[in-house]
Write a protein that holds these residues in place. Structure first.
Motif, mmCIF file in Angstrom:
data_model
loop_
_atom_site.group_PDB
_atom_site.id
_atom_site.type_symbol
_atom_site.label_atom_id
_atom_site.label_comp_id
_atom_site.label_asym_id
_atom_site.label_seq_id
_atom_site.Cartn_x
_atom_site.Cartn_y
_atom_site.Cartn_z
ATOM 1 N N ASN A 48 8.488 -17.637 -6.995
ATOM 2 C CA ASN A 48 9.295 -16.301 -7.659
ATOM 3 C C ASN A 48 7.375 -15.408 -7.948
ATOM 4 O OD1 ASN A 48 10.969 -16.683 -8.318
ATOM 5 N ND2 ASN A 48 10.874 -17.960 -9.833
ATOM 6 N N LEU A 49 6.054 -15.965 -7.942
ATOM 7 C CA LEU A 49 4.720 -15.033 -9.273
ATOM 8 C C LEU A 49 4.537 -14.524 -7.129
ATOM 9 C CD1 LEU A 49 2.337 -15.366 -10.295
ATOM 10 C CD2 LEU A 49 1.427 -18.018 -9.606
ATOM 11 N N LEU A 50 4.930 -14.853 -6.591
ATOM 12 C CA LEU A 50 4.653 -14.887 -4.916
ATOM 13 C C LEU A 50 4.938 -13.326 -4.511
ATOM 14 C CD1 LEU A 50 3.762 -17.804 -2.609
ATOM 15 C CD2 LEU A 50 2.061 -16.217 -3.715
ATOM 16 N N GLN A 51 5.977 -13.257 -5.075
ATOM 17 C CA GLN A 51 7.215 -11.705 -4.811
ATOM 18 C C GLN A 51 6.721 -11.130 -5.788
ATOM 19 O OE1 GLN A 51 11.094 -13.039 -5.370
ATOM 20 N NE2 GLN A 51 11.596 -14.214 -3.456
ATOM 21 N N GLU A 52 6.334 -11.322 -7.737
ATOM 22 C CA GLU A 52 5.679 -10.934 -8.572
ATOM 23 C C GLU A 52 4.484 -9.832 -7.617
ATOM 24 O OE1 GLU A 52 3.830 -11.569 -12.938
ATOM 25 O OE2 GLU A 52 5.775 -13.181 -12.151
ATOM 26 N N MET B 92 1.140 -0.781 0.099
ATOM 27 C CA MET B 92 0.191 -0.593 -0.192
ATOM 28 C C MET B 92 1.144 1.333 0.059
ATOM 29 S SD MET B 92 -2.878 0.478 2.734
ATOM 30 C CE MET B 92 -2.051 1.281 4.583
ATOM 31 N N PRO B 93 0.894 2.366 -1.109
ATOM 32 C CA PRO B 93 1.628 3.093 -1.192
ATOM 33 C C PRO B 93 1.595 4.240 -0.037
ATOM 34 C CG PRO B 93 0.612 2.337 -3.087
ATOM 35 C CD PRO B 93 0.317 1.842 -2.518
ATOM 36 N N VAL B 94 1.903 4.633 0.684
ATOM 37 C CA VAL B 94 1.651 6.154 1.384
ATOM 38 C C VAL B 94 2.504 7.303 0.979
ATOM 39 C CG1 VAL B 94 1.096 4.315 3.332
ATOM 40 C CG2 VAL B 94 3.437 4.997 3.438
ATOM 41 N N ILE B 95 1.588 7.933 2.322
ATOM 42 C CA ILE B 95 2.640 9.467 1.540
ATOM 43 C C ILE B 95 2.344 10.107 2.752
ATOM 44 C CG2 ILE B 95 2.626 12.116 0.862
ATOM 45 C CD1 ILE B 95 0.126 11.542 -0.929
ATOM 46 N N LYS B 96 3.957 10.410 3.621
ATOM 47 C CA LYS B 96 4.098 10.337 4.660
ATOM 48 C C LYS B 96 4.536 12.153 4.975
ATOM 49 C CE LYS B 96 8.806 8.120 4.819
ATOM 50 N NZ LYS B 96 10.208 8.341 5.112
ATOM 51 N N GLY B 97 3.781 12.323 6.332
ATOM 52 C CA GLY B 97 3.354 14.429 6.612
ATOM 53 C C GLY B 97 3.534 14.606 7.933
ATOM 54 N N VAL B 98 2.635 15.744 8.076
ATOM 55 C CA VAL B 98 2.998 16.381 9.216
ATOM 56 C C VAL B 98 1.510 17.135 9.364
ATOM 57 C CG1 VAL B 98 3.511 18.296 11.004
ATOM 58 C CG2 VAL B 98 5.528 16.890 10.039
ATOM 59 N N LYS B 99 0.501 16.770 10.021
ATOM 60 C CA LYS B 99 -0.201 17.091 10.350
ATOM 61 C C LYS B 99 -0.666 18.428 10.921
ATOM 62 C CE LYS B 99 -3.125 13.653 10.490
ATOM 63 N NZ LYS B 99 -4.216 13.130 8.871
ATOM 64 N N VAL C 80 -8.404 -9.278 -1.604
ATOM 65 C CA VAL C 80 -7.320 -9.507 -2.475
ATOM 66 C C VAL C 80 -6.239 -9.362 -1.443
ATOM 67 C CG1 VAL C 80 -5.743 -9.080 -4.167
ATOM 68 C CG2 VAL C 80 -8.191 -8.963 -5.029
ATOM 69 N N LEU C 81 -5.737 -10.446 -1.616
ATOM 70 C CA LEU C 81 -4.231 -10.871 -0.175
ATOM 71 C C LEU C 81 -3.608 -10.306 -0.345
ATOM 72 C CD1 LEU C 81 -5.634 -12.511 2.509
ATOM 73 C CD2 LEU C 81 -6.181 -9.912 2.536
ATOM 74 N N PRO C 82 -2.004 -9.309 0.090
ATOM 75 C CA PRO C 82 -0.447 -9.191 -0.245
ATOM 76 C C PRO C 82 -0.214 -10.514 -0.010
ATOM 77 C CG PRO C 82 -1.345 -7.178 0.390
ATOM 78 C CD PRO C 82 -1.886 -8.406 0.870
ATOM 79 N N PRO C 83 1.035 -11.204 -0.806
ATOM 80 C CA PRO C 83 1.410 -12.494 -0.521
ATOM 81 C C PRO C 83 1.640 -12.555 1.071
ATOM 82 C CG PRO C 83 1.078 -12.560 -2.454
ATOM 83 C CD PRO C 83 0.739 -11.385 -2.041
ATOM 84 N N MET C 84 2.331 -12.031 1.214
ATOM 85 C CA MET C 84 3.006 -11.786 2.580
ATOM 86 C C MET C 84 2.458 -11.399 3.936
ATOM 87 S SD MET C 84 6.460 -9.255 1.226
ATOM 88 C CE MET C 84 7.599 -9.149 2.820
ATOM 89 N N ASN D 233 3.273 -6.407 -7.767
ATOM 90 C CA ASN D 233 2.017 -5.753 -8.718
ATOM 91 C C ASN D 233 0.787 -5.130 -8.040
ATOM 92 O OD1 ASN D 233 0.409 -5.650 -11.383
ATOM 93 N ND2 ASN D 233 -0.679 -7.398 -10.229
ATOM 94 N N LEU D 234 1.028 -6.521 -6.644
ATOM 95 C CA LEU D 234 -0.442 -5.056 -5.901
ATOM 96 C C LEU D 234 -0.003 -3.484 -5.411
ATOM 97 C CD1 LEU D 234 -1.726 -7.963 -3.841
ATOM 98 C CD2 LEU D 234 -2.347 -6.578 -6.304
ATOM 99 N N TYR D 235 1.411 -3.025 -5.198
ATOM 100 C CA TYR D 235 1.988 -2.293 -4.970
ATOM 101 C C TYR D 235 1.982 -1.283 -6.149
ATOM 102 C CZ TYR D 235 4.985 1.363 -3.877
ATOM 103 O OH TYR D 235 5.284 2.721 -3.349
#
Length: 489
Positions: A395-399, A202-209, A290-294, A403-405
């Motif tokens: 290798n597919l699990l890593q892919e 899950m991409p995130v943005i770091k910031g200050v409130k 849909v779950l990330p393999p990790m 891919n989800l990210y």
């Protein structure tokens, strides 16, 4: 079990609820506003817990546990803190029940001398405790984390995203200098971002409130913000620099190396089961979870397809070998060899549950020396030779994880827009939402006006945002950096 029947486009809120219920993550409880986390959902939360706990310990933190109940007087010691949580507090006033002609009632003679607050957060009870633990610089830094439940009385609830009781971790640290405390705050923010991006995909943005959105009692609140598929933002984690506010409120002092007494510097930081909601909304589709393999409890499910006992035995021989190889490679595998359900039911059920990879093996596959491989993220099938299938799946699990990210990042980038005038700002929010980069004059008054008129809040002031002269979209006053506005959960 039937699939989710409502698409994201039809009704996003109902789609989300159906995914959570039908994928077996959680259920409603008899207590209004509270949920039951079911075994499958809790298995995902346990994986999150385990990973985060290791990350905390690798950076020198230790786990402890503090009381669920907090004396009411503790909250009055830090004014902004009590103001921030007063409307959400559950209060214990009595300690006994008794029988009466009307049934069980509260025993009016068993009134507490001082009411107890069911913890909404633990700063007050922890800093009252730290006073006895800290005397000199030798006791610092004090790096403590707690895994616990908290209660914040909510009028409108939604499974995982906003419930009256939820699970979380809360870190509370004490330091000898402001610089050390700020460094700790940023370090924990980076840990949360790393977890969100590398484990949750899950991409995130770091910031200050902004001051309006800051944690009650904090000097600064750092956050990670993510974008859900409906165009709303979700705060996925926060890390707070508390300055000396709580140390002064609870008189927590230490002797420094020069022998002078000073108040310690504090931080607190936390993530909660809200991450489960973020996981669902970031990746899931109209077929289910849909779950990330990790983070998936089962990374692979194996479905045997057969009609005769002899076929079943031959398939079992192959599967036994595969399972041993998968165990060696730490691939979490579930073999669906029961006769209670058809292969079609198993396919649908574990697609709904979001298992990253499905292997199907039947008599024809054995003849050809192949396995049918289905990947949940793209819903594509391939026939792969049984020899070498372990490396292929690894290798597919890593892919899939990557891919989800990448998919989530493409979505976020496509829905992040620079806006320079208020009419465009309102139009984009109404049509599709997303993250709006806009100039703001830095005043709470302007922020409140925009919130009142559009329901959008300042999600964060990006830490890596470019410095850029501009004019506030609302007031027209000067601004040096764009901030991120969005409607949010």
């Amino acid at each position: 079990m039937s699939k989710a029947i409502v698409s994201r486009e039809q009704d996003y809120s109902q789609w989300y609820n159906e995914i959570v219920i039908k994928a077996g993550l959680a259920d409603y409880s008899a207590v209004k506003g509270c949920m039951v986390i079911k075994p499958y959902g809790y298995a995902i939360w346990e994986r999150m817990q385990r990973v985060l706990d290791d990350m905390f310990k690798e950076t020198g933190h230790s786990n402890a546990y503090f009381p669920l109940f907090i004396p009411k007087s503790f909250f009055s010691k830090e004014a902004s803190h009590v103001e921030g949580f007063a409307k959400e507090c559950a209060v214990v006033t009595h300690y006994r029940l008794k029988n009466s002609p009307e049934g069980i009632v509260v025993d009016e003679t068993a009134k507490l001398e001082e009411e107890l607050i069911v913890r909404p957060t633990s700063e007050t009870i922890i800093w009252n405790t730290y006073k006895g633990w800290i005397q000199s610089y030798r006791d610092l830094p004090l790096l403590i984390n707690q895994w616990a439940n908290v209660v914040r009385w909510e009028m409108r609830t939604r499974l995982f995203l906003r419930t009256t009781e939820f699970l979380w971790q809360e870190g509370h640290t004490a330091h000898s200098t402001a610089e050390e405390a700020v460094a700790e705050t940023v370090q924990m923010l980076n840990i949360y971002a790393k977890f969100a991006e590398e484990w949750m995909s899950m991409p995130v943005i770091k910031g200050v409130k902004s001051a309006n959105e800051r944690f009650a009692g904090a000097v600064d609140t750092y956050c990670i913000e993510s974008l859900m598929q409906d165009g709303k933002a979700l705060q996925a984690g926060t890390s707070h620099f508390l300055g000396q506010n709580f140390a002064k409120a609870f008189d927590v002092k230490f002797l420094n190396k020069e022998g002078k007494s000073d108040f310690v510097w504090a931080t607190s930081w936390g993530v909660s089961t809200r991450l489960m909601g973020a996981l669902v909304m970031t990746h899931s589709d109209d077929e289910g979870l849909v779950l990330p393999p990790m983070l998936a409890p089962h990374q692979v499910v194996i479905v045997p397809i057969y009609r005769e006992e002899e076929q079943y035995k031959k398939i079992n021989e192959v599967v036994d070998k595969l399972k041993k190889e998968f165990i060696t490679e730490n691939i979490r595998t579930l073999y669906l060899d029961d006769d209670n359900h058809s292969p079609g039911w198993k396919f649908a059920e574990y697609e709904l549950k979001g298992v990253p990879v499905r292997l199907a093996i039947g008599p024809k596959d054995l003849e050809k020396g192949t396995v049918e491989v289905y990947r949940r993220d793209t819903r594509q099938k391939q026939f792969i030779p049984i020899d070498g299938i372990t490396n292929y799946v690894k290798n597919l699990l890593q892919e899939i994880q990557k891919n989800l990210y990448d998919k989530a990042l493409v979505f976020r980038n496509a829905n992040t827009v620079k806006v320079d005038d208020y009419s465009s700002f309102k139009e984009i929010l109404d049509k599709k939402g997303g993250l709006l980069l806009a100039h703001w004059d830095g005043t709470s008054e302007t922020e409140e006006k925009i919130k009142e008129e559009t329901k959008a809040t300042i999600r964060c002031i990006p830490l890596n945002g470019e410095q850029e002269e501009g004019k506030c979209i609302y007031s027209g006053k000067s601004s040096k950096q764009r901030v991120i506005f969005a409607k949010a959960y």
